[in-house]
Motif scaffolding. Structure first.
Motif, PDB file in Angstrom:
ATOM      1  N   THR A  49       0.810  -1.210   0.000  1.00 50.15           N
ATOM      2  CA  THR A  49       0.000   0.000   0.000  1.00 50.15           C
ATOM      3  C   THR A  49       0.849   1.268   0.000  1.00 50.15           C
ATOM      4  N   GLU A  50       2.155   1.148   0.272  1.00 51.87           N
ATOM      5  CA  GLU A  50       3.042   2.298   0.167  1.00 51.87           C
ATOM      6  C   GLU A  50       3.382   2.602  -1.289  1.00 51.87           C
ATOM      7  N   TRP A  51       3.197   1.631  -2.157  1.00 53.43           N
ATOM      8  CA  TRP A  51       3.508   1.810  -3.579  1.00 53.43           C
ATOM      9  C   TRP A  51       2.251   2.047  -4.398  1.00 53.43           C
ATOM     10  N   ILE A  52       1.166   1.393  -4.040  1.00 48.85           N
ATOM     11  CA  ILE A  52      -0.092   1.533  -4.771  1.00 48.85           C
ATOM     12  C   ILE A  52      -1.077   2.245  -3.859  1.00 48.85           C
ATOM     13  N   PRO A  53      -1.442   3.490  -4.171  1.00 47.07           N
ATOM     14  CA  PRO A  53      -2.367   4.229  -3.296  1.00 47.07           C
ATOM     15  C   PRO A  53      -3.695   3.484  -3.160  1.00 47.07           C
ATOM     16  N   ALA A  54      -4.005   3.072  -1.931  1.00 41.62           N
ATOM     17  CA  ALA A  54      -5.203   2.275  -1.713  1.00 41.62           C
ATOM     18  C   ALA A  54      -6.191   2.961  -0.771  1.00 41.62           C
ATOM     19  N   SER A  55      -5.861   4.136  -0.313  1.00 39.53           N
ATOM     20  CA  SER A  55      -6.756   4.861   0.595  1.00 39.53           C
ATOM     21  C   SER A  55      -7.015   6.252   0.030  1.00 39.53           C
ATOM     22  N   GLU A  86      -6.766   9.024   1.559  1.00 36.64           N
ATOM     23  CA  GLU A  86      -5.712   9.939   1.993  1.00 36.64           C
ATOM     24  C   GLU A  86      -4.500   9.863   1.079  1.00 36.64           C
ATOM     25  N   ARG A  87      -4.090   8.633   0.711  1.00 37.14           N
ATOM     26  CA  ARG A  87      -2.922   8.469  -0.160  1.00 37.14           C
ATOM     27  C   ARG A  87      -3.195   9.023  -1.558  1.00 37.14           C
ATOM     28  N   ILE A  88      -4.380   8.784  -2.080  1.00 32.80           N
ATOM     29  CA  ILE A  88      -4.726   9.303  -3.401  1.00 32.80           C
ATOM     30  C   ILE A  88      -4.713  10.831  -3.380  1.00 32.80           C
ATOM     31  N   GLY A  89      -5.202  11.418  -2.292  1.00 35.75           N
ATOM     32  CA  GLY A  89      -5.247  12.862  -2.178  1.00 35.75           C
ATOM     33  C   GLY A  89      -3.884  13.508  -2.068  1.00 35.75           C
ATOM     34  N   GLN A  90      -2.848  12.711  -1.772  1.00 33.31           N
ATOM     35  CA  GLN A  90      -1.498  13.253  -1.649  1.00 33.31           C
ATOM     36  C   GLN A  90      -0.722  13.241  -2.969  1.00 33.31           C
ATOM     37  N   ILE A  91      -1.305  12.671  -4.036  1.00 33.43           N
ATOM     38  CA  ILE A  91      -0.593  12.574  -5.303  1.00 33.43           C
ATOM     39  C   ILE A  91      -0.332  13.959  -5.891  1.00 33.43           C
ATOM     40  N   VAL A  92      -1.369  14.789  -5.983  1.00 29.02           N
ATOM     41  CA  VAL A  92      -1.205  16.125  -6.569  1.00 29.02           C
ATOM     42  C   VAL A  92      -0.234  16.973  -5.740  1.00 29.02           C
ATOM     43  N   PRO A  93      -0.353  17.028  -4.396  1.00 23.65           N
ATOM     44  CA  PRO A  93       0.645  17.774  -3.619  1.00 23.65           C
ATOM     45  C   PRO A  93       2.072  17.269  -3.840  1.00 23.65           C
ATOM     46  N   SER A  94       2.230  15.967  -4.053  1.00 19.11           N
ATOM     47  CA  SER A  94       3.562  15.418  -4.312  1.00 19.11           C
ATOM     48  C   SER A  94       4.096  15.918  -5.649  1.00 19.11           C
ATOM     49  N   VAL A  95       3.237  15.944  -6.669  1.00 21.69           N
ATOM     50  CA  VAL A  95       3.652  16.454  -7.980  1.00 21.69           C
ATOM     51  C   VAL A  95       4.029  17.928  -7.877  1.00 21.69           C
ATOM     52  N   ARG A  96       3.249  18.686  -7.142  1.00 19.52           N
ATOM     53  CA  ARG A  96       3.527  20.121  -6.991  1.00 19.52           C
ATOM     54  C   ARG A  96       4.856  20.340  -6.267  1.00 19.52           C
ATOM     55  N   PHE A  97       5.168  19.485  -5.302  1.00 18.59           N
ATOM     56  CA  PHE A  97       6.424  19.624  -4.571  1.00 18.59           C
ATOM     57  C   PHE A  97       7.622  19.327  -5.472  1.00 18.59           C
ATOM     58  N   TYR A  98       7.549  18.223  -6.219  1.00 18.05           N
ATOM     59  CA  TYR A  98       8.677  17.825  -7.055  1.00 18.05           C
ATOM     60  C   TYR A  98       8.872  18.750  -8.262  1.00 18.05           C
ATOM     61  N   THR A  99       7.828  19.468  -8.642  1.00 17.38           N
ATOM     62  CA  THR A  99       7.953  20.408  -9.756  1.00 17.38           C
ATOM     63  C   THR A  99       8.168  21.839  -9.256  1.00 17.38           C
ATOM     64  N   PHE A 100       8.470  21.987  -7.963  1.00 16.67           N
ATOM     65  CA  PHE A 100       8.827  23.272  -7.350  1.00 16.67           C
ATOM     66  C   PHE A 100       7.691  24.291  -7.365  1.00 16.67           C
ATOM     67  N   LEU A 101       6.445  23.815  -7.462  1.00 13.08           N
ATOM     68  CA  LEU A 101       5.306  24.720  -7.377  1.00 13.08           C
ATOM     69  C   LEU A 101       4.954  25.031  -5.928  1.00 13.08           C
ATOM     70  N   LEU A 155       3.511   9.458  -4.898  1.00 11.68           N
ATOM     71  CA  LEU A 155       4.158   9.606  -6.203  1.00 11.68           C
ATOM     72  C   LEU A 155       5.428   8.772  -6.265  1.00 11.68           C
ATOM     73  N   ALA A 156       6.203   8.782  -5.179  1.00 18.12           N
ATOM     74  CA  ALA A 156       7.402   7.940  -5.120  1.00 18.12           C
ATOM     75  C   ALA A 156       7.021   6.469  -5.183  1.00 18.12           C
ATOM     76  N   GLY A 157       5.925   6.106  -4.498  1.00 14.70           N
ATOM     77  CA  GLY A 157       5.478   4.720  -4.532  1.00 14.70           C
ATOM     78  C   GLY A 157       5.103   4.266  -5.930  1.00 14.70           C
ATOM     79  N   LEU A 158       4.377   5.122  -6.665  1.00 15.06           N
ATOM     80  CA  LEU A 158       4.005   4.784  -8.037  1.00 15.06           C
ATOM     81  C   LEU A 158       5.240   4.679  -8.925  1.00 15.06           C
ATOM     82  N   LYS A 178      -5.337   2.052  10.631  1.00 13.91           N
ATOM     83  CA  LYS A 178      -6.673   1.945  10.079  1.00 13.91           C
ATOM     84  C   LYS A 178      -6.627   1.411   8.659  1.00 13.91           C
ATOM     85  N   ASP A 179      -5.692   1.943   7.838  1.00 13.68           N
ATOM     86  CA  ASP A 179      -5.605   1.529   6.429  1.00 13.68           C
ATOM     87  C   ASP A 179      -5.191   0.081   6.282  1.00 13.68           C
TER      88      ASP A 179
END
Length: 275
Positions: free
Chosen positions: A131-137, A139-154, A167-170, A272-273
């Motif tokens: 579940t650390e690699w494949i977003p299954a919750s 909360e994890r799915i909701g963190q994908i966009v913030p992760s992209v914004r962080f790595y692209t310096f937005l 994002l790292a997990g994927l 919980k997850d």
């Protein structure tokens, strides 16, 4: 996973030692305790208290470093095999040794990949599971966009995660898919060299994909893997500088240092997850 916070009596007793730890802060301004769960940080109102959390268990760390060493040897020997013109003097025994080393390390590579996949399913540590690699919750799915914004310096704020961000997990999912293709194409190349079981297992692919294409894919994945390794080191340094949680040292020790409330919230969320 998170060690208990000290009692108020213990906090008073350790006030002097806390001030001593402050004088020995790391480069990120975090004081590190001596044991799991030791709070080591400035006093209340100055900075959050930090706790030591065991994030990467021993099998994950062993597989990680063995893979690094194995990939270095596989890449070097694979490059030599694919570039016979650099064979010194054209000695056949030299190339034979190179091929044998490549095959032995390839067996180890297959074993390490299988071991990591099994540990994904069997590990009692929630941060080592699939579940650390494949977003299954949610909360994890909701963190994908913030992760992209962080790595692209937005944004300068890294997503608040304990283990891998989604994002790292994927990215690891893509990497291990590449490893699977590398293993299959390698077995095809073994088969044409006279290895009967490899030919029996993967020889049918030669009727689907031309041999030159298989060689090209096998070689290309090696370079893509090195591209990942360089980016992986860069992103680890970036996150370590931004979060200051000991990301770089954690792959050696297994531990990160997290704000106490942050660690508690994520421990509850992961419990919980993962049921």
């Amino acid at each position: 996973m998170t060690a208990p916070a000290p009692s108020s009596a213990g906090a008073k007793k350790d006030a002097g030692s806390t001030r001593a730890v402050e004088n020995g802060k790391d480069g990120h301004g975090h004081g590190h305790g001596d044991g799991d769960g030791d709070v080591a940080g400035p006093g209340r109102g100055e900075a959050p208290e930090f706790v030591r959390v065991r994030v990467w268990d021993l099998p994950v760390r062993l597989i990680h470093w063995l893979l690094v060493l194995d990939l270095v040897v596989l890449s070097a020997t694979g490059f030599l095999i694919g570039t016979p013109a650099i064979d010194p003097g054209g000695h056949t025994y030299w190339m034979s040794w190179t091929r044998n080393i490549h095959k032995v390390t390839a067996y180890l590579f297959i074993a390490l990949i299988l071991g990591r996949v099994i540990w994904h399913l069997r590990s009692p540590n929630p941060w080592s599971r699939w579940t650390e690699w494949i977003p299954a919750s949610r909360e994890r799915i909701g963190q994908i966009v913030p992760s992209v914004r962080f790595y692209t310096f937005l944004t300068r704020e890294a997503p608040p995660v304990v283990g891998h961000n989604p994002l790292a997990g994927l990215t690891y999912c893509v990497l291990y898919t590449m490893f699977g293709v590398e293993i299959v194409t390698g077995l095809v190349l073994w088969g044409i060299e006279g290895n009967g079981w490899a030919s029996w297992l993967t020889g049918w692919l030669l009727h689907v994909v031309p041999l030159p294409t298989i060689r090209l894919v096998h070689h290309l994945i090696m370079w893509l893997t090195w591209g990942f390794m360089i980016h992986h080191l860069y992103s680890a340094i970036l996150v370590d500088r931004v979060e200051g949680t000991g990301v770089l040292s954690s792959i050696f020790s297994g531990n990160k240092f997290l704000p106490k409330e942050h660690a508690k919230d994520h421990a509850k969320s992961d419990a919980k997850d993962h049921g």
